[in-house]
Design an enzyme around this catalytic site. Structure first.
Site, PDB file in Angstrom:
ATOM      1  CG  HIS A  92      -4.224   4.013   9.911  1.00 40.00           C
ATOM      2  ND1 HIS A  92      -3.302   3.427  10.724  1.00 40.00           N
ATOM      3  CD2 HIS A  92      -3.653   4.052   8.701  1.00 40.00           C
ATOM      4  CE1 HIS A  92      -2.215   3.127  10.034  1.00 40.00           C
ATOM      5  NE2 HIS A  92      -2.413   3.496   8.785  1.00 40.00           N
ATOM      6  NE  ARG A 136       2.356   2.348  11.977  1.00 41.54           N
ATOM      7  CZ  ARG A 136       1.908   2.101  10.742  1.00 41.54           C
ATOM      8  NH1 ARG A 136       1.427   3.086   9.999  1.00 41.54           N
ATOM      9  NH2 ARG A 136       1.922   0.876  10.248  1.00 41.54           N
ATOM     10  CD  GLN A 155      -3.974   4.262  14.033  1.00 40.25           C
ATOM     11  OE1 GLN A 155      -3.494   5.206  13.440  1.00 40.25           O
ATOM     12  NE2 GLN A 155      -4.155   3.100  13.448  1.00 40.25           N
ATOM     13  CG  ASN A 168      -0.326  -0.245   2.509  1.00 41.69           C
ATOM     14  OD1 ASN A 168       0.892  -0.123   2.612  1.00 41.69           O
ATOM     15  ND2 ASN A 168      -1.103  -0.560   3.522  1.00 41.69           N
TER      16      ASN A 168
HETATM   17  P1  NDP Z   1      10.190   1.722   3.248  1.00 43.16           P
HETATM   18  O1  NDP Z   1      10.850   0.681   4.073  1.00 43.16           O
HETATM   19  O2  NDP Z   1      10.226   1.601   1.768  1.00 43.16           O
HETATM   20  O3  NDP Z   1      10.770   3.153   3.587  1.00 43.16           O
HETATM   21  C1  NDP Z   1      11.086   3.559   4.864  1.00 43.16           C
HETATM   22  C2  NDP Z   1      12.236   4.542   4.748  1.00 43.16           C
HETATM   23  O4  NDP Z   1      12.406   5.153   6.021  1.00 43.16           O
HETATM   24  C3  NDP Z   1      13.536   3.880   4.364  1.00 43.16           C
HETATM   25  O5  NDP Z   1      14.065   4.570   3.256  1.00 43.16           O
HETATM   26  C4  NDP Z   1      14.370   4.098   5.620  1.00 43.16           C
HETATM   27  O6  NDP Z   1      15.668   4.433   5.329  1.00 43.16           O
HETATM   28  C5  NDP Z   1      13.789   5.348   6.188  1.00 43.16           C
HETATM   29  N1  NDP Z   1      14.139   5.557   7.593  1.00 43.16           N
HETATM   30  C6  NDP Z   1      14.126   4.672   8.609  1.00 43.16           C
HETATM   31  N2  NDP Z   1      14.529   5.271   9.736  1.00 43.16           N
HETATM   32  C7  NDP Z   1      14.807   6.548   9.420  1.00 43.16           C
HETATM   33  C8  NDP Z   1      15.280   7.648  10.162  1.00 43.16           C
HETATM   34  N3  NDP Z   1      15.579   7.524  11.475  1.00 43.16           N
HETATM   35  N4  NDP Z   1      15.452   8.818   9.527  1.00 43.16           N
HETATM   36  C9  NDP Z   1      15.198   8.923   8.204  1.00 43.16           C
HETATM   37  N5  NDP Z   1      14.745   7.906   7.439  1.00 43.16           N
HETATM   38  C10 NDP Z   1      14.559   6.733   8.047  1.00 43.16           C
HETATM   39  O7  NDP Z   1       8.683   1.786   3.753  1.00 43.16           O
HETATM   40  P2  NDP Z   1       7.419   2.529   3.109  1.00 43.16           P
HETATM   41  O8  NDP Z   1       7.874   3.769   2.472  1.00 43.16           O
HETATM   42  O9  NDP Z   1       6.598   1.573   2.331  1.00 43.16           O
HETATM   43  O10 NDP Z   1       6.590   2.840   4.444  1.00 43.16           O
HETATM   44  C11 NDP Z   1       7.115   3.740   5.424  1.00 43.16           C
HETATM   45  C12 NDP Z   1       6.218   3.774   6.643  1.00 43.16           C
HETATM   46  O11 NDP Z   1       4.964   4.331   6.304  1.00 43.16           O
HETATM   47  C13 NDP Z   1       5.866   2.397   7.221  1.00 43.16           C
HETATM   48  O12 NDP Z   1       6.873   1.907   8.069  1.00 43.16           O
HETATM   49  C14 NDP Z   1       4.606   2.704   7.975  1.00 43.16           C
HETATM   50  O13 NDP Z   1       4.903   3.166   9.271  1.00 43.16           O
HETATM   51  C15 NDP Z   1       3.976   3.831   7.180  1.00 43.16           C
HETATM   52  N6  NDP Z   1       2.829   3.358   6.409  1.00 43.16           N
HETATM   53  C16 NDP Z   1       1.603   3.931   6.636  1.00 43.16           C
HETATM   54  C17 NDP Z   1       0.481   3.466   5.989  1.00 43.16           C
HETATM   55  C18 NDP Z   1      -0.844   4.106   6.186  1.00 43.16           C
HETATM   56  O14 NDP Z   1      -1.865   3.497   5.877  1.00 43.16           O
HETATM   57  N7  NDP Z   1      -0.909   5.321   6.688  1.00 43.16           N
HETATM   58  C19 NDP Z   1       0.555   2.333   5.051  1.00 43.16           C
HETATM   59  C20 NDP Z   1       1.912   1.900   4.782  1.00 43.16           C
HETATM   60  C21 NDP Z   1       2.976   2.369   5.474  1.00 43.16           C
HETATM   61  P3  NDP Z   1      16.862   3.421   5.247  1.00 43.16           P
HETATM   62  O15 NDP Z   1      17.200   3.552   3.810  1.00 43.16           O
HETATM   63  O16 NDP Z   1      17.843   4.020   6.176  1.00 43.16           O
HETATM   64  O17 NDP Z   1      16.380   2.086   5.674  1.00 43.16           O
END
Ligand code: NDP
Length: 399
Positions: free
Chosen positions: A333, A285, A314, A147
């Site tokens: 959400h 989140r 939630q 998603n």
């Molecule tokens: P990805 O794993 O593709 O992307 C997460 C990114 O966050 C990675 O590039 C990671 O970087 C980066 N990251 C982790 N920690 C940090 C930090 N401390 N500072 C900066 N960047 C950081 O996941 P998605 O993009 O698919 O999803 C991201 C988040 O979105 C999910 O974990 C979830 O919490 C949320 N989400 C919400 C939904 C909703 O319905 N509202 C649905 C789906 C997701 P690195 O390259 O360092 O690993």
């Protein structure tokens, strides 16, 4: 035989839909980075059906029962004596969606000696105490990418909704009014603004790609740089720190996972570093932002708007300040639970179950925890520890 405990949100108030607004959903061949779509042996649902609620059962009942397993589905997930706590004690597998998270705290994990697999039907496994899961040898898996684009679309929408002042303008129409000056006195063009994402993973990059045609300046902060050709194609400015990004951006969107490093990243101090009149969009989140700091920044006018669909806990209690704070574009959400997304994460959940039950490896990109350690996507994007504290407050919701 395994006992599978599945926690899903309640059915629609008027009952499970007899029909839908559309007759089909598009078939996607692959995700934008080439990752293949969920690939279970088959599915027992029609894509486009409501699968994420109790009666939808993620389309899993026939498959599980035909194979001799037990499936228990409930929405009753919070508080002592909830169906979730009662059923958990002899469950082998727990399935939960981030939209209606069954918080798997250390205490709950300790109460479930048979528990071997926790599946997130979606993305984001912060509702599981990952440290406790590692210590107990539980595998945690999620349906990576299912998603991400759904959320990127919601972010693009939320940015426009806030900057153009859509929600109050629409309310004027509902109220039978025509107060143009009231509507436009907070309405701007996005064109020319500086827009930055905290994290440029699947969602963050999806947001950047969707916003590029609006002729904005694009910024990102991530621990790893995007490939140089992507930076050049989208004319991106990379920031080493979140502080440096927020100081120059008119719009900030948060797209990193919640883990101990990102919990309360946007506290009063960080929000204080944002430009006066900036907009903050958080679909990642709720706990990444400090609840009261967001509300007071809107009340003081330091932030011009806040939108998103994620809360903590939630469901959010009825008196959660984000429900009533000014200039908010909040929804429950929902961004990752469109009917389109549900078809993908239901299929991905079945793929994970088929692998686990067939003793075949779960795809690396779906793994968060395995064999006592962060694994796969979890090893890349999460840090060890626990982000579930305070989740017991969800029991205060009365819908
Ligand atoms: P990805 O794993 O593709 O992307 C997460 C990114 O966050 C990675 O590039 C990671 O970087 C980066 N990251 C982790 N920690 C940090 C930090 N401390 N500072 C900066 N960047 C950081 O996941 P998605 O993009 O698919 O999803 C991201 C988040 O979105 C999910 O974990 C979830 O919490 C949320 N989400 C919400 C939904 C909703 O319905 N509202 C649905 C789906 C997701 P690195 O390259 O360092 O690993």
């Amino acid at each position: 035989m395994a006992k599978v405990l599945c926690v899903l949100y309640d059915d629609p108030v008027d009952g499970y839909p007899p029909q839908y607004a559309r007759d089909d959903i598009p078939t996607l061949e692959k995700y934008p980075d080439g990752q293949s779509m969920p690939s279970p042996s088959t599915v027992d649902f029609t894509p486009g059906e409501l699968l994420g609620c109790v009666s939808g059962e993620l389309g899993l009942r026939k498959f599980l029962e035909d194979a001799g397993h037990e499936l228990v589905v409930t929405s009753d997930k919070d508080g002592e004596g909830s169906a979730f706590e009662r059923e958990l004690v002899d469950s082998d597998v727990v399935i939960s969606q981030p939209f209606w998270p069954a918080y798997l705290t250390a205490e709950r994990i300790a109460s479930a000696p048979n528990l071997k697999l926790a599946i997130t039907a979606g993305i984001g496994s912060d509702h599981v105490d990952l440290q406790a899961a590692m210590d107990a040898g539980i595998t945690v898996a999620e349906v990576t990418y299912c998603n991400s684009i759904s959320v990127a679309e919601h972010v693009a929408m939320s940015i426009l909704v806030l900057v153009r002042n859509f929600v109050p303008s629409h309310q004027i129409v509902l109220d039978g009014g025509w107060n143009i000056a009231d509507a436009v006195s907070r309405s701007y063009d996005l064109e020319g603004m500086q827009v930055g994402t905290v994290a440029a993973g699947r969602i963050g990059l999806g947001v950047l790609r969707r916003l590029a045609p609006f002729d904005v300046g694009l910024h990102y902060m991530d621990r790893y740089r995007l490939p140089a050709e992507v930076e050049a194609e989208l004319n991106l400015t990379h920031h080493e720190t979140v502080e440096s990004l927020v100081e120059v951006c008119d719009v900030v969107t948060i797209n990193c996972p919640l883990h101990p490093e990102t919990e309360h990243l946007f506290d009063a101090e960080m929000i204080g570093k944002m430009k006066r009149g900036a907009y903050l969009i958080n679909t990642a989140r709720g706990k990444i932002c400090d609840r009261d700091a967001v509300a007071s920044a809107l009340e003081s006018g330091h932030l011009a708007g806040y939108a998103g669909d994620v809360w903590f806990p939630q469901p959010a209690p009825a008196d959660h300040p984000w429900r009533a704070m000014p200039h908010n574009g909040m929804t429950p959400h929902i961004s990752g639970s469109s009917l389109s997304a549900q078809a993908r994460y239901a299929a991905g959940t079945r793929e994970i179950l088929e692998c686990w039950m067939g003793e075949r490896p779960i795809r690396d990109e779906y793994l968060i925890v395995e064999g006592g350690n962060l694994a796969g996507t979890g090893a890349h994007s999460y840090s060890a520890g626990n982000a579930t504290s305070g989740s017991e407050e969800a029991a205060r919701f009365s819908g």
